[in-house]
Design an enzyme around this catalytic site. Structure first.
Site, PDB file in Angstrom:
ATOM      1  N   LYS A 127       0.881  -1.175   0.000  1.00  0.00           N
ATOM      2  CA  LYS A 127       0.000   0.000   0.000  1.00  0.00           C
ATOM      3  C   LYS A 127       0.910   1.214   0.000  1.00  0.00           C
ATOM      4  CE  LYS A 127      -4.440  -1.261   1.342  1.00  0.00           C
ATOM      5  NZ  LYS A 127      -4.917  -1.170   2.697  1.00  0.00           N
ATOM      6  N   HIS A 130       1.924   6.916   2.334  1.00  0.00           N
ATOM      7  CA  HIS A 130       1.401   8.224   1.929  1.00  0.00           C
ATOM      8  C   HIS A 130       1.636   9.299   2.971  1.00  0.00           C
ATOM      9  CE1 HIS A 130      -2.009   7.635   4.574  1.00  0.00           C
ATOM     10  NE2 HIS A 130      -2.122   6.417   4.086  1.00  0.00           N
ATOM     11  N   HIS A 133       1.184   8.729   6.668  1.00  0.00           N
ATOM     12  CA  HIS A 133       2.191   7.964   7.410  1.00  0.00           C
ATOM     13  C   HIS A 133       3.359   8.808   7.873  1.00  0.00           C
ATOM     14  CE1 HIS A 133       0.531   4.194   5.489  1.00  0.00           C
ATOM     15  NE2 HIS A 133       0.494   3.955   6.771  1.00  0.00           N
TER      16      HIS A 133
HETATM   17  N1  ARG Z   1      -0.299  -0.643   9.857  1.00  0.00           N
HETATM   18  C1  ARG Z   1      -1.219   0.193  10.563  1.00  0.00           C
HETATM   19  C2  ARG Z   1      -1.765   1.283   9.627  1.00  0.00           C
HETATM   20  O1  ARG Z   1      -1.092   1.716   8.715  1.00  0.00           O
HETATM   21  C3  ARG Z   1      -0.620   0.824  11.768  1.00  0.00           C
HETATM   22  C4  ARG Z   1      -0.105  -0.146  12.800  1.00  0.00           C
HETATM   23  C5  ARG Z   1      -0.063   0.448  14.163  1.00  0.00           C
HETATM   24  N2  ARG Z   1       0.502  -0.372  15.169  1.00  0.00           N
HETATM   25  C6  ARG Z   1      -0.111  -1.336  15.847  1.00  0.00           C
HETATM   26  N3  ARG Z   1       0.578  -2.014  16.732  1.00  0.00           N
HETATM   27  N4  ARG Z   1      -1.387  -1.573  15.688  1.00  0.00           N
HETATM   28  O2  ARG Z   1      -2.870   1.727   9.849  1.00  0.00           O
END
Ligand code: ARG
Length: 575
Positions: A127, A130, A133
């Site tokens: 993905k 962006h 992030h």
């Molecule tokens: N990958 C997730 C996202 O982009 C964020 C992960 C955050 N960390 C966690 N331990 N849940 O939305």
């Protein structure tokens, strides 16, 4: 360096008062009005113990402290003792400290011996990385640096979103519409394209969804072909992310993301069952959190696959068991507040008392102002701006500005990178992190605003003064030993006081998980430096005066560079 509060507390402390030194310190005030001194001590509360009128107590204390070298004047005004710092003594001590500490000025060891995990960035593979992030990445990195600077034993985790049913879709789409070459050239853009196409096609041919589900089941079962494709997607995505991390100067100690926990979840599903926390709801397994106003946390879907929260439970316990952390910090958008509340509640109900040390550090949204020329991409989830494009644009625009200013004797490409990327980082860290904000180039790159370029420019200005002095034959080693009576002006003193507060500000920013506290303080320092620079002639004929002022310039330069470093920003010598 004299600890002024300690000095005051020492002078006031007496066993008969029944007060500890720390209590006395807690009563010391910093007057809003500078004519009332740098510190003030109110004596009202001592009246009872001492059976004396407060003004008399104040006069008595003032008499006892008045000959301390650190104070120019100590006087009582009614019930207050007002302390005026000796400016020359202060500047002398401060600059000596900074000269000695150099790059480590601002650092401390308050966190010594404690392990802190900072989890940040955590993009989803396949993905786009962006603009949303960027916040987790940049704020998380600054928080890590702050913890490191205050002596904690840190560990950085990038909890990659590299697992879940979407990978079934991705594999199906790639097989149907993808190509090896395309993927190699622009992995994330291609994968995103396939994914978008999958959703369009699935509208017309819903059976595609079943195919995707079956593919994911195969992936979970470790079928070699599916596994190989997934690994390829992960590897290519990571290479692309690393390019962006490289631009930002960001590193991690671990990239164990969601997939790492794929074989570590059964234990918790069993444990939840044993503890009577799991209930069935429409074929799925959930923990009912209705009574806490948190809805339901879904642990297992009806098809047996696990979910985001399940993986977070496994990850938290794994981290506690592996690292025995003092704190585990999750830098994740406030959109996920509910998820983190549910997850903490489940851990609490499971009896993991240490869940209180798991801290969700949320931040607000970033949106784009209309008409800003950021390249966008349209996806199922709306318009996407790639972080890499933002960083490249920042560098290009900075270069244009620099060329307009006809900067000479500078490696324009290199400095444009440091300033452009620094500007984007600084902007991210300027506001209270929880606030939403609108991204705008005009704000980010304004050399005169409260921005990264402004602070960097101030650093370059200090460097240039020192260069100029050296070119005129000054012996800069004389800034190690100087007559600080030339640093008593208001503008020098204001600057020195701000610099003096840096170590305290760093600790405060760390404790509050709020890099913007440091960012704002840094802007104050830059403004104070520029005021000093404009108010005073630095390279004067009087040698003693010149070296004293150069010493303050050099100290300011060191401190500005250190603070920028803590935010993850470079400090160019020229720009
Ligand atoms: N990958 C997730 C996202 O982009 C964020 C992960 C955050 N960390 C966690 N331990 N849940 O939305």
């Amino acid at each position: 360096m004299t600890d002024y509060k300690e000095l005051i507390a020492e002078a006031i402390y007496d066993e008969s008062l029944g007060l500890s030194k720390d209590e006395i310190k807690g009563w010391i005030e910093i007057p809003g009005d500078e004519s009332m001194g740098d510190y003030a001590f109110p004596c009202f509360r001592l009246a009872k113990v001492l059976r004396k009128a407060p003004p008399l107590i104040a006069a008595d204390i003032a008499g006892r402290v008045s000959d301390a070298e650190a104070f120019a004047k100590v006087e009582n005004v009614n019930a207050y003792v007002n302390f005026f710092i000796d400016r020359a003594f202060f500047a002398k001590e401060l600059i000596k400290d900074i000269n000695e500490a150099g790059e480590s000025y601002g650092r401390s060891n308050v966190g010594q011996g404690r392990k802190v995990i900072v989890e940040y960035s955590s993009p989803n593979i396949a993905k786009p990385f962006h603009i949303g992030h960027i916040r987790s990445t940049v704020i998380g990195n600054a928080i890590y640096k702050l913890y490191d600077a205050t002596g904690y034993d840190t560990f950085r985790i990038n909890h990659l979103g590299d697992y879940g049913t979407q990978f079934g879709k991705m594999i199906v789409a790639y097989r149907k519409w993808g190509s090896e070459e395309e993927l190699a050239k622009e992995p994330i853009k291609s994968l995103l394209g396939y994914y978008t196409k999958f959703h369009e096609e699935a509208e017309k041919h819903p059976e595609l969804n079943d195919e995707a589900r079956e593919t994911f089941v195969k992936l979970e079962a470790g079928e070699p072909e599916e596994l190989a494709l997934w690994e390829k997607f992960r590897k290519l995505s990571l290479e692309e992310f690393n390019r962006v991390y490289g631009m930002l100067g960001i590193e991690f100690d671990s990239y164990n993301g969601e997939s790492f926990y794929s074989d570590k979840m059964e234990r918790f599903v069993d444990e939840l069952k044993e503890k009577g926390l799991l209930v069935e709801s429409q074929g799925a397994q959930i923990v009912d959190l209705e009574e806490y106003g948190l809805g339901a946390a879904m642990i297992k879907k009806s098809d047996g696959s696990t979910l985001y929260v399940t993986r977070d439970i496994a990850a938290a316990v794994y981290r506690k068991e592996t690292y025995d952390f003092y704190k585990c910090i999750y830098v994740v958008a406030s959109q996920q507040n509910l998820h983190f509340k549910q997850w903490k509640k489940v851990l609490e109900l499971m009896g993991y008392e240490w869940q209180k040390d798991c801290i969700h550090v949320p931040f607000g949204l970033v949106s784009l102002s209309d008409g800003d020329d950021i390249k966008m991409m349209s996806t199922r989830e709306g318009r996407v701006v790639f972080l890499e494009d933002v960083l490249n644009t920042a560098v290009e625009k900075t270069k244009e500005i620099m060329l307009e200013k006809e900067a000479t004797g500078i490696d324009v490409d290199e400095v444009a990178k440091e300033v452009g990327i620094g500007a984007v980082i600084f902007q991210e860290l300027s506001n209270n992190r929880i606030k939403d904000y609108v991204f705008s180039w005009d704000k980010v790159l304004n050399f005169d605003g409260e921005t990264g370029p402004y602070v960097q420019y101030t650093h370059a200005r200090a460097s240039s003064v020192l260069r100029k002095a050296a070119a005129e034959g000054a012996d800069l080693s004389k800034t190690e030993n100087f007559d600080s009576k030339y640093l008593e002006s208001d503008s020098a003193y204001t600057l020195a006081k701000l610099i003096y507060r840096v170590p305290t500000v760093v600790i405060e920013a760390t404790d509050k998980y709020e890099p913007s506290i440091l960012t704002r303080h840094l802007v104050d320092i830059a403004q104070a430096f520029n005021k000093f620079y404009h108010d005073e002639h630095i390279l004067v004929d009087n040698e003693d005066e010149k070296y004293a002022k150069l010493a303050l310039v050099k100290a300011s330069k060191t401190v500005i560079a250190n603070c920028l470093g803590l935010l993850g920003i470079k400090a160019p010598e020229r720009m």
